[in-house]
Structure formats: structure tokens, C-alpha cells
Design an enzyme around this catalytic site. Structure first.
Site, mmCIF file in Angstrom:
data_model
loop_
_atom_site.group_PDB
_atom_site.id
_atom_site.type_symbol
_atom_site.label_atom_id
_atom_site.label_comp_id
_atom_site.label_asym_id
_atom_site.label_seq_id
_atom_site.Cartn_x
_atom_site.Cartn_y
_atom_site.Cartn_z
ATOM 1 N N ASP A 188 -5.883 2.575 -3.584
ATOM 2 C CA ASP A 188 -6.915 2.469 -2.909
ATOM 3 C C ASP A 188 -7.480 4.277 -2.365
ATOM 4 O O ASP A 188 -8.351 4.413 -2.041
ATOM 5 C CB ASP A 188 -7.239 1.424 -2.239
ATOM 6 C CG ASP A 188 -6.153 1.547 -1.042
ATOM 7 O OD1 ASP A 188 -5.226 1.978 -1.225
ATOM 8 O OD2 ASP A 188 -6.300 0.243 -0.321
ATOM 9 N N SER B 136 0.815 -1.096 -0.032
ATOM 10 C CA SER B 136 0.066 0.030 -0.166
ATOM 11 C C SER B 136 0.761 1.420 -0.097
ATOM 12 O O SER B 136 1.646 1.532 -0.853
ATOM 13 C CB SER B 136 -0.904 -0.022 1.160
ATOM 14 O OG SER B 136 -1.959 0.990 1.033
ATOM 15 N N ASP C 269 -1.057 1.233 -4.114
ATOM 16 C CA ASP C 269 -2.052 0.271 -4.556
ATOM 17 C C ASP C 269 -3.140 0.942 -5.065
ATOM 18 O O ASP C 269 -4.341 0.452 -5.281
ATOM 19 C CB ASP C 269 -2.138 -0.997 -3.737
ATOM 20 C CG ASP C 269 -2.821 -0.481 -2.473
ATOM 21 O OD1 ASP C 269 -2.678 0.765 -1.819
ATOM 22 O OD2 ASP C 269 -3.594 -1.328 -1.574
ATOM 23 N N ASP D 261 -1.992 6.440 -3.336
ATOM 24 C CA ASP D 261 -0.728 5.569 -2.778
ATOM 25 C C ASP D 261 -0.298 4.456 -3.635
ATOM 26 O O ASP D 261 -0.967 4.253 -4.790
ATOM 27 C CB ASP D 261 -1.279 5.145 -1.421
ATOM 28 C CG ASP D 261 -2.305 4.096 -1.417
ATOM 29 O OD1 ASP D 261 -3.099 4.128 -2.415
ATOM 30 O OD2 ASP D 261 -2.509 3.289 -0.494
#
Ligand code: MG
Length: 454
Positions: free
Chosen positions: A244, A97, A242, A240
Site C-alpha cells: 500500500d 504491512s 502489503d 512495503d
């Protein structure tokens, strides 16, 4: 039993902590947790080590008797959406992440597309430590990973179905996108084009060594935000690693925390989309949310910090308008119960199109508070004692105690809680003036000194 899962998945430095032996064993435990013959979708972001970890995880999963389908590179919310919409029994995402580039991690997704619940993490940990792994029969193993392309296409189509594309297209927006040299680059610029807007992409090449820290914050986005005016953009969106999370930057280059953009989005859902429901968020969000949404009849549900718990609380209650975290994770249940960077971007563009205002105007209508965020290194045990001490000190005020203690007063709010992942005490404070902020911080710091003796 030693915990492997943190706030969101298992994380570690590659390859010293996430070494081959650990990964193989963890993935074997994950495979053993799912029923034999389950169909598991696996994907990764572009972090260093992702490909190698994915190979080890896939191998272990196959030998434990589950079928593995490889989605390739995809944002976490894209993989989560595909698990839900394509009828998989679960998913695994290789990502850390927002962590620094030397980290990687493993997230386990349930059939509903949300990360598995805390009790289920415990089951996997129990299998890991007791080594009660499943060994599949020679005839029942799938023996190879199947490619499962198209996950990002399915995801973009789904996001587009929730907004008024024609309305957005009419405005001809220019949108700056900063995917932190990671998988958001594969979806968000395309989404913006499909919405009839023009993407201007910075940090858009996939790289193991991103040009900025993967966590989008006002500090890490300093260069990105200065590009907004240089390129004359109407809006900026920074993800960020990833993708999300979406941190919104306005047309003046100002970076806004997720709770401020979430308030605007929640209002849009009520006033423009005519939706009803409660707003779910962690105690680390500003009480601004309550101040601005209560007049619209929207109740705010305060929860423990952590998106997984927020997602499951919304899923169980079924009465959520939306959920969010102040770090930029916004969840729109009509689409899916998890944080979703592209969905957030699309909704924000729809909000801009319907309001007819500049992003900077929308944000300037929100009250400004003086903000303090500090962390104090100490053990969890000491941090919990500070929480008790602060609770006592502020007992005449409204207190929320689901995670540390949050004090809500007329002119300020302050949250004091132990970090979920590090030996730290975190203090977050917003006040109507710097003077009030300073005096509240003084009272908190006195409590800290009393407990730590420092
Ligand atoms: Mg993330």
C-alpha cells in the site's frame, strides 16, 4: 479495556504473540461484530504464518455465522478495492504491512473498503474481552470458504482506468520495482507492462524471508537504489510488504520520502487532471506541502498521524484532492480512500510522461531542507509531559496540536509526539540550515532532559 488494535490493525510476533488461541478468539470477535450472513472477503500477503492464520480466521468467521470468500494472495489495496467494488460487507487482510518479517497481523475492512473506524475496533475489543461471541445456528452456517479469484485483475483494471495509458506508453519508460519479496510482485510489474513501460524487478520472488526490511526507507533501499543507474531506469518504486506504500526513487538513484513525491503528485492532479480539493496529511509530513500547494489555492488539512484516520477524514468531508503520509502511503480518492502502492506508481508515471522531465529534475525543483528524525525511549506519560513542555517553550510560534505538538516557524518546523505503538517519543525536524536544526533540537532536548531528569 486493553487495546488489541494498534495504528492499523492487530499486530504481533508469530507464533508467540499471534498464537492459535488468540487468533481464533479475535476472529470470533470479528465475525460476531459483522451481521450474521455477511459476506466477508479474506486475503493475505506472503508473510510467514499468513496461510495458517488465514485458516484459523476463516474457521472462526464461519462458525460465527458469516460467509467467507478467499481472495488468496493480494496487496491490501487490491483486497480493499474488491470489497468496495464487488459489494462485500467487509474484509479481513492477514498482513503486518511494513513490520519486520517475524510479525504478522489482522486488518478489518468495512464495506466502503477502508479499515473500520476506531469506535468499531472498540466494539470488537469489547466482544473479545467480554466473550460475548455469536454462535450461529447449525442450519445457517456456510460451512466452507469459497474461493474468490481475480481480485488482483479487478484491481489492476481499476488503477489503469484512472491514468492516460497511451500517453505513458509513448515514453517507453523503464521502471525498477522492488516489492520486498511480497505481494506487490503480483500486481505492480503487470501494471507497468499494461502501461506500456518495461518493469525491471528486484526482490521479486515471494519469500517468507525478504532480502530487505519490509519497510521502504533510504537505508533499506540502499542496494535497490544503486540498481537504478545500473539498469538505466527512469524511475524506481519500492513497496512495503502489503504494497500500500510506494517510495519513489529517481533516475539518479535518490530515494525520496513520501511527502516530497506527494507534493509532485498533488500538483499533477491540479495542473494536469484539473482536479480541485484539499490535501489531507498527518502532522509528520513536511510543511513543504503547504509552501508549495498554497500558491495553487490548495488547502492542507493537518491530522493525527495514521492513515486510517486520514482516510476516514477524507471520506467524511468528501472534499479531498488526495491524502498521504510521509512514509510513502498516497491516497487518491477518485480511485479509493486508502493508501495504494500501484495507484501511486501509475500516477507518478503519468506525471513523468506529461512533464517531459526526468524524475531527478522534478525532485530537484523542490526546496531542500536539513532533516532530523530521532526517537527517545520513554513511557507515554513522560512523552506527553515533554510535549507540554515543548508547547510552552515554543508558544510564540504557530502550533498544531492534533497529535503531540508541531511547531511551524519561518526557518524550520519540528514535531514532538509520543509514538502510537511503542514507548517512545518521536522528534522530526526540518530546517533551512543545519545550524537552525541544531539549535531547535537543542531546545527540544533540553525540554526532554527537564522532564526525564536524564
Ligand atoms: Mg502497508
Amino acid at each position: 479495556m486493553k487495546r488489541l488494535f494498534g495504528t492499523d490493525g492487530v499486530r504481533g510476533i508469530v507464533p508467540s504473540e499471534l498464537n492459535p488461541q488468540f487468533i481464533a478468539k479475535l476472529a470470533w470477535a470479528i465475525g460476531s461484530y459483522f451481521k450474521e450472513g455477511s459476506r466477508i472477503l479474506i486475503g493475505s500477503d506472503y508473510r510467514a504464518g499468513g496461510e495458517a492464520i488465514k485458516s484459523i480466521v476463516s474457521g472462526s468467521l464461519i462458525l460465527s455465522g458469516v460467509k467467507v470468500y478467499d481472495a488468496g494472495y493480494a496487496p491490501t489495496p487490491a483486497l480493499q478495492y474488491a470489497v468496495k467494488s464487488e459489494g462485500f460487507d467487509g474484509g479481513v487482510v492477514i498482513t503486518a504491512s511494513h513490520n519486520p518479517p517475524e510479525y504478522n497481523g489482522i486488518k478489518v475492512i468495512g464495506p466502503h473498503g477502508v479499515e473500520i473506524e476506531r469506535e468499531e475496533e472498540r466494539v470488537i475489543e469489547e466482544i473479545f474481552w467480554s466473550e460475548k461471541f455469536r454462535v450461529t445456528g447449525w442450519r445457517s452456517a456456510a460451512w466452507s470458504t469459497q474461493k474468490y479469484p481475480g481480485v488482483n485483475d479487478i484491481y489492476i483494471r481499476a488503477v489503469l482506468s484512472h491514468v492516460d495509458r497511451h500517453l505513458v506508453a509513448k515514453r517507453g519508460f523503464r521502471v525498477l520495482v522492488d516489492p520486498a519479496n511480497n505481494v506487490g510482485a503480483l500486481t505492480t510489474p503487470r501494471l507497468i507492462r499494461e502501461l506500456g513501460a518495461k518493469p525491471v524487478v528486484v526482490n521479486g520472488d515471494l519469500s517468507h524471508e525478504p532480502a530487505r526490511a519490509p519497510e521502504p526507507t533510504p537505508e533499506s533501499l540502499r542496494e535497490t537504489s544503486s540498481a537504478i543507474r545500473a539498469f538505466n531506469c527512469d524511475l524506481g518504486v519500492a513497496h512495503d510488504g502489503d504494497a500500500d506504500r510506494s517510495i519513489i526513487i529517481d533516475d539518479q538513484g535518490r530515494v525520496h520520502w513520501g511527502d516530497r513525491s506527494a507534493v509532485l503528485l498533488a500538483r499533477h492532479l491540479v495542473l494536469y487532471k484539473g482536479l480541485k480539493g484539499k490535501v489531507y496529511t498527518g502532522v509528520s509530513s513536511s510543511t513543504l506541502v503547504e509552501d508549495l500547494l498554497r500558491p495553487l489555492g490548495v488547502e492542507v488539512v493537518w491530522l493525527k498521524v495514521g492513515s486510517v484516520d486520514i482516510a476516514h477524514a477524507m471520506r467524511r468531508s468528501g472534499d479531498a484532492l488526495c491524502g498521504f503520509e510521509e512514509n510513502g502511503g498516497f491516497m487518491y480518492p477518485s480511485h479509493q480512500y486508502v493508501r495504494d502502492g500501484a495507484m501511486t506508481t501509475a500516477l507518478f508515471l503519468e506525471l513523468l510522461a506529461t512533464s517531459g522531465k526526468r524524475a531527478s529534475e522534478l525532485f530537484s525543483e523542490l526546496p531542500e531542507y536539513y532533516v532530523v528524525k530521532k526517537k527517545y525511549p520513554m513511557s507515554r506519560e513522560l512523552a506527553l509531559r515533554v510535549v507540554e513542555r515543548v508547547r510552552e517553550e515554543f508558544k510564540s510560534e504557530r502550533l498544531i496540536t492534533v497529535d503531540g505538538v508541531k511547531v511551524i516557524s519561518r526557518d524550520y518546523w519540528v514535531l514532538v509526539r509520543p509514538s502510537g505503538t511503542e514507548p517512545l517519543l518521536r522528534v522530526m525536524l526540518e530546517a533551512k540550515s543545519e545550524e537552525v536544526a541544531r539549535s531547535v533540537l537543542e531546545r527540544v532536548e533540553l525540554a526532554i532532559r527537564e522532564v526525564t531528569g536524564a
